[in-house]
Design a protein around this motif. Structure first.
Motif, PDB file in Angstrom:
ATOM      1  N   VAL A 108       0.834  -1.197   0.000  1.00 28.18           N
ATOM      2  CA  VAL A 108       0.000   0.000   0.000  1.00 28.18           C
ATOM      3  C   VAL A 108       0.870   1.249   0.000  1.00 28.18           C
ATOM      4  CG1 VAL A 108      -1.869  -1.175   1.201  1.00 28.18           C
ATOM      5  CG2 VAL A 108      -0.134   0.070   2.523  1.00 28.18           C
ATOM      6  N   LYS A 109       0.256   2.358  -0.352  1.00 28.30           N
ATOM      7  CA  LYS A 109       0.922   3.653  -0.322  1.00 28.30           C
ATOM      8  C   LYS A 109       0.461   4.390   0.930  1.00 28.30           C
ATOM      9  CE  LYS A 109       1.344   8.038  -2.832  1.00 28.30           C
ATOM     10  NZ  LYS A 109       0.845   8.830  -3.984  1.00 28.30           N
ATOM     11  N   SER A 110       1.357   4.521   1.901  1.00 23.38           N
ATOM     12  CA  SER A 110       1.010   5.206   3.141  1.00 23.38           C
ATOM     13  C   SER A 110       1.302   6.698   2.999  1.00 23.38           C
ATOM     14  CB  SER A 110       1.803   4.615   4.305  1.00 23.38           C
ATOM     15  OG  SER A 110       3.196   4.746   4.071  1.00 23.38           O
ATOM     16  N   GLY A 111       0.894   7.460   3.998  1.00 24.37           N
ATOM     17  CA  GLY A 111       1.178   8.888   3.992  1.00 24.37           C
ATOM     18  C   GLY A 111       0.019   9.760   3.547  1.00 24.37           C
ATOM     19  N   SER A 112      -1.106   9.164   3.180  1.00 25.65           N
ATOM     20  CA  SER A 112      -2.269   9.971   2.800  1.00 25.65           C
ATOM     21  C   SER A 112      -2.845  10.653   4.038  1.00 25.65           C
ATOM     22  CB  SER A 112      -3.336   9.095   2.145  1.00 25.65           C
ATOM     23  OG  SER A 112      -2.864   8.539   0.937  1.00 25.65           O
ATOM     24  N   ARG A 113      -3.608  11.729   3.821  1.00 22.84           N
ATOM     25  CA  ARG A 113      -4.271  12.430   4.923  1.00 22.84           C
ATOM     26  C   ARG A 113      -5.745  12.585   4.569  1.00 22.84           C
ATOM     27  NH1 ARG A 113      -1.368  17.796   6.679  1.00 22.84           N
ATOM     28  NH2 ARG A 113      -3.147  17.758   8.129  1.00 22.84           N
ATOM     29  N   PHE A 114      -6.536  11.667   5.083  1.00 25.46           N
ATOM     30  CA  PHE A 114      -7.976  11.714   4.857  1.00 25.46           C
ATOM     31  C   PHE A 114      -8.695  12.403   6.009  1.00 25.46           C
ATOM     32  CE2 PHE A 114      -6.598   7.500   2.988  1.00 25.46           C
ATOM     33  CZ  PHE A 114      -6.500   7.979   1.697  1.00 25.46           C
ATOM     34  N   TYR A 115      -8.175  12.218   7.218  1.00 28.91           N
ATOM     35  CA  TYR A 115      -8.766  12.799   8.419  1.00 28.91           C
ATOM     36  C   TYR A 115      -7.685  13.541   9.196  1.00 28.91           C
ATOM     37  CZ  TYR A 115     -13.135  10.238   7.761  1.00 28.91           C
ATOM     38  OH  TYR A 115     -14.330   9.780   7.260  1.00 28.91           O
ATOM     39  N   ASP A 116      -7.997  14.755   9.637  1.00 29.69           N
ATOM     40  CA  ASP A 116      -7.079  15.583  10.411  1.00 29.69           C
ATOM     41  C   ASP A 116      -7.407  15.511  11.893  1.00 29.69           C
ATOM     42  OD1 ASP A 116      -5.505  16.591   8.326  1.00 29.69           O
ATOM     43  OD2 ASP A 116      -6.967  18.153   7.866  1.00 29.69           O
ATOM     44  N   PHE A 117      -6.376  15.584  12.708  1.00 28.76           N
ATOM     45  CA  PHE A 117      -6.576  15.620  14.150  1.00 28.76           C
ATOM     46  C   PHE A 117      -7.390  16.854  14.530  1.00 28.76           C
ATOM     47  CE2 PHE A 117      -5.218  17.347  18.256  1.00 28.76           C
ATOM     48  CZ  PHE A 117      -5.583  16.304  19.094  1.00 28.76           C
ATOM     49  N   GLN A 118      -8.412  16.643  15.358  1.00 28.96           N
ATOM     50  CA  GLN A 118      -9.275  17.732  15.794  1.00 28.96           C
ATOM     51  C   GLN A 118      -9.114  18.021  17.289  1.00 28.96           C
ATOM     52  OE1 GLN A 118     -11.058  19.861  14.198  1.00 28.96           O
ATOM     53  NE2 GLN A 118     -12.076  20.835  15.952  1.00 28.96           N
ATOM     54  N   SER A 410     -14.798   4.445  15.754  1.00 27.91           N
ATOM     55  CA  SER A 410     -16.119   4.642  15.176  1.00 27.91           C
ATOM     56  C   SER A 410     -16.133   5.879  14.298  1.00 27.91           C
ATOM     57  CB  SER A 410     -17.165   4.792  16.290  1.00 27.91           C
ATOM     58  OG  SER A 410     -18.464   4.927  15.747  1.00 27.91           O
ATOM     59  N   PHE A 411     -16.671   5.730  13.093  1.00 28.39           N
ATOM     60  CA  PHE A 411     -16.985   6.880  12.250  1.00 28.39           C
ATOM     61  C   PHE A 411     -18.308   7.473  12.709  1.00 28.39           C
ATOM     62  CE2 PHE A 411     -14.339   4.447   9.203  1.00 28.39           C
ATOM     63  CZ  PHE A 411     -13.493   5.450   8.745  1.00 28.39           C
ATOM     64  N   SER A 412     -18.461   8.784  12.539  1.00 29.77           N
ATOM     65  CA  SER A 412     -19.779   9.389  12.728  1.00 29.77           C
ATOM     66  C   SER A 412     -20.674   8.963  11.567  1.00 29.77           C
ATOM     67  CB  SER A 412     -19.668  10.913  12.784  1.00 29.77           C
ATOM     68  OG  SER A 412     -19.124  11.419  11.569  1.00 29.77           O
ATOM     69  N   LEU A 413     -21.982   9.099  11.751  1.00 32.43           N
ATOM     70  CA  LEU A 413     -22.917   8.632  10.728  1.00 32.43           C
ATOM     71  C   LEU A 413     -22.764   9.366   9.409  1.00 32.43           C
ATOM     72  CD1 LEU A 413     -26.208   8.025  12.746  1.00 32.43           C
ATOM     73  CD2 LEU A 413     -24.541   6.350  11.931  1.00 32.43           C
ATOM     74  N   ASP A 414     -22.311  10.619   9.458  1.00 31.72           N
ATOM     75  CA  ASP A 414     -22.123  11.372   8.217  1.00 31.72           C
ATOM     76  C   ASP A 414     -20.717  11.215   7.643  1.00 31.72           C
ATOM     77  OD1 ASP A 414     -20.618  12.832  10.000  1.00 31.72           O
ATOM     78  OD2 ASP A 414     -21.787  14.668   9.828  1.00 31.72           O
ATOM     79  N   SER A 415     -19.905  10.346   8.235  1.00 30.51           N
ATOM     80  CA  SER A 415     -18.529  10.060   7.796  1.00 30.51           C
ATOM     81  C   SER A 415     -17.581  11.237   7.978  1.00 30.51           C
ATOM     82  CB  SER A 415     -18.491   9.620   6.310  1.00 30.51           C
ATOM     83  OG  SER A 415     -19.343   8.525   6.081  1.00 30.51           O
ATOM     84  N   GLU A 416     -18.032  12.298   8.637  1.00 30.68           N
ATOM     85  CA  GLU A 416     -17.208  13.491   8.779  1.00 30.68           C
ATOM     86  C   GLU A 416     -16.231  13.423   9.941  1.00 30.68           C
ATOM     87  OE1 GLU A 416     -17.005  16.271   6.720  1.00 30.68           O
ATOM     88  OE2 GLU A 416     -18.076  14.856   5.425  1.00 30.68           O
ATOM     89  N   ALA A 417     -16.427  12.503  10.857  1.00 33.33           N
ATOM     90  CA  ALA A 417     -15.542  12.394  12.019  1.00 33.33           C
ATOM     91  C   ALA A 417     -15.182  10.947  12.267  1.00 33.33           C
ATOM     92  CB  ALA A 417     -16.198  13.000  13.258  1.00 33.33           C
ATOM     93  N   ARG A 436     -10.967  15.636   5.946  1.00 34.57           N
ATOM     94  CA  ARG A 436     -10.427  16.743   5.165  1.00 34.57           C
ATOM     95  C   ARG A 436     -11.318  17.003   3.949  1.00 34.57           C
ATOM     96  NH1 ARG A 436      -5.036  18.171   5.723  1.00 34.57           N
ATOM     97  NH2 ARG A 436      -4.857  18.610   3.519  1.00 34.57           N
ATOM     98  N   ASN A 437     -11.434  18.282   3.591  1.00 36.87           N
ATOM     99  CA  ASN A 437     -12.097  18.655   2.349  1.00 36.87           C
ATOM    100  C   ASN A 437     -11.485  19.951   1.859  1.00 36.87           C
ATOM    101  OD1 ASN A 437     -13.499  20.884   3.704  1.00 36.87           O
ATOM    102  ND2 ASN A 437     -14.731  19.254   4.651  1.00 36.87           N
TER     103      ASN A 437
END
Length: 446
Positions: A108-118, A410-417, A436-437
């Motif tokens: 796999v290719k690691s290093g992607s950033r899909f979710y940022d620390f909040q 756990s993901f939130s239901l809207d996949s945002e968290a 991230r968006n």
């Protein structure tokens, strides 16, 4: 699963806890108390919260995500990570050699950033009763998280930064309602081994084979019982699902080798499916037509959830499995195993897995898909959560690197968290990551 009779919570081996011999969180609180008269309870609480919590802004300025004061320790974060990778011992029930497994694993290719620390708060501390069971955290929205803490289930509002107890199982527990045909039994001092929350219903399983059902908008417990009088009765997993007729069911997976199905409307036992090995996990496909059954076997069964009859068998793992999850499209099933891998199966052609994803340090004990099907998160017993991009055929991944035993994801239901519960006596906490968006830069203004 391995049977361990425990009298105390936090049963996980002491080697997993107390990463640092360092009293951190209590330092500022004790100083205020020693200095005496001007420091009231609110001052103490605020000082403790300020000391222990980490915001996104503080993280960007260089503060450790978990608030670990590396500058005051005898080793750097990188050095401690190196030590952990070398010294961590992954638990296995089967010691058979894993010939060819490394070659099977997807590069796999690691290093992607899909979710940022909040944020990270140590006001929420998850508790693990059995080291192999980690479904102890559920998010019902971006701001609402439920987690097991000692003999309680706590609700945490990330919006209000406030926690509230919603279920206490330290004393006597009896249902507040009566249902025709059901067989409730009063319980006492339940050690919660697993949990699930969906819509308005929370279900908890216990170390002595208990099951507890509670509606979140009602006081008291709707239903509770001991599923069996067997000495080997741990409720390893609970699942809330909708069969094809649209009703709601609760399914339990137990160490006594049975899968049980309850009707939620009346809390009546509808079915009991026997197996030849302890059942560690079950999950029902989104359309309610297929059931995955995993346990003390290298195989995963695919069965009819109405009859329990096996339809097929998924072969490829080298040890016992404890986690599974269905992609929202119902075609891909993910299974997590103590051989340190997650296997992905196309249920239309189950003769072999379509991909094998490898962890860094230990077994894959937690698996969750985001509701939009874009991401799959897989959690190891400690230190690592991997987020895989399903649209890249799971090639692009993000690795969340932390320290401590992972109680649940756990993901939130809207996949945002994405929420991660960490069980550690000093640095136990709840970590929140936001998706991230194109507008992620706006958080710098808040």
């Amino acid at each position: 699963m391995a049977v361990n009779l425990n009298d105390d919570l936090e049963f996980v081996d002491d080697d997993y806890f107390d990463m640092f011999e360092f009293e951190d969180e209590g330092f500022e609180v004790n100083r205020l108390r020693r200095e005496g008269n001007s420091a009231g309870p609110d001052d103490v609480e605020d000082a403790s919260k300020q000391k222990s919590d980490t915001s996104a802004l503080e993280y960007r300025k260089g503060k450790d995500m978990q608030g670990i004061p590396w500058e005051r320790l005898n080793y750097t974060r990188d050095k401690y990570r190196e030590m952990r990778l070398k010294q961590y011992k992954n638990f296995q029930n089967l010691s058979r050699p894993h010939h060819g497994l490394e070659k099977e694993c997807k590069q796999v290719k690691s290093g992607s950033r899909f979710y940022d620390f909040q944020s990270n708060t140590r006001l929420v501390k998850s508790t693990i009763v059995h080291f192999q069971l980690r479904n102890l955290l559920w998010a019902t929205s971006k701001h609402d998280v439920y987690t097991v803490q000692n003999y309680s289930v706590m609700h945490w509002s990330s919006l209000l930064q406030r926690g509230q107890e919603v279920l206490n199982v330290a004393g006597q527990i009896a249902p507040t309602q009566k249902y025709h045909g059901s067989s409730p039994r009063p319980l006492s001092r339940v050690q919660i081994s697993t949990m699930a929350v969906k819509d308005n219903l929370m279900v908890a399983g216990g170390f002595q084979g208990e099951v507890i059902c509670k509606y979140l908008n009602q006081s008291g417990v709707a239903f509770c019982t001991n599923l069996t009088d067997s000495d080997n009765a741990i409720t390893n997993a609970v699942d809330i699902y909708q069969p094809s007729n649209g009703s709601t069911r609760v399914m339990t997976a137990n160490n006594d080798s049975y899968v049980r199905v309850f009707d939620v409307e009346r809390f009546v036992l509808l079915n009991r499916f026997p197996h030849s090995w302890s059942v560690n996990n079950t999950s029902v496909s989104p359309d309610g037509k297929l059931l995955a059954v995993l346990g003390d076997s290298t195989e995963c069964l695919v069965a009819d959830p109405q009859t329990g009859k096996a339809i097929g068998s998924l072969k490829g793992h080298f040890d016992y499995s404890f986690a599974s999850a269905w992609h929202p499209d119902g075609r891909i099933l993910a299974t997590g195993n103590q051989d340190k891998t997650c296997r992905l199966w196309d249920i239309r052609n189950p003769s072999q897995s379509v991909a094998v994803l490898k962890g860094r340090m230990g077994a894959i004990r937690g698996l969750k898909f985001s509701s939009d099907g874009r991401f799959m998160a897989m959690a190891e017993p400690a230190d690592f959560v991997h987020i895989c991009d399903a649209t890249s055929d799971y090639y692009c991944t993000q690795e969340i690197d932390l320290f401590g035993e992972i109680a649940g994801i756990s993901f939130s239901l809207d996949s945002e968290a994405l929420f991660v519960g960490v069980a550690d006596r000093t640095y136990g906490s709840l970590l929140e990551f936001n998706r991230r968006n194109q507008f992620h830069f706006l958080d710098s203004f808040f």
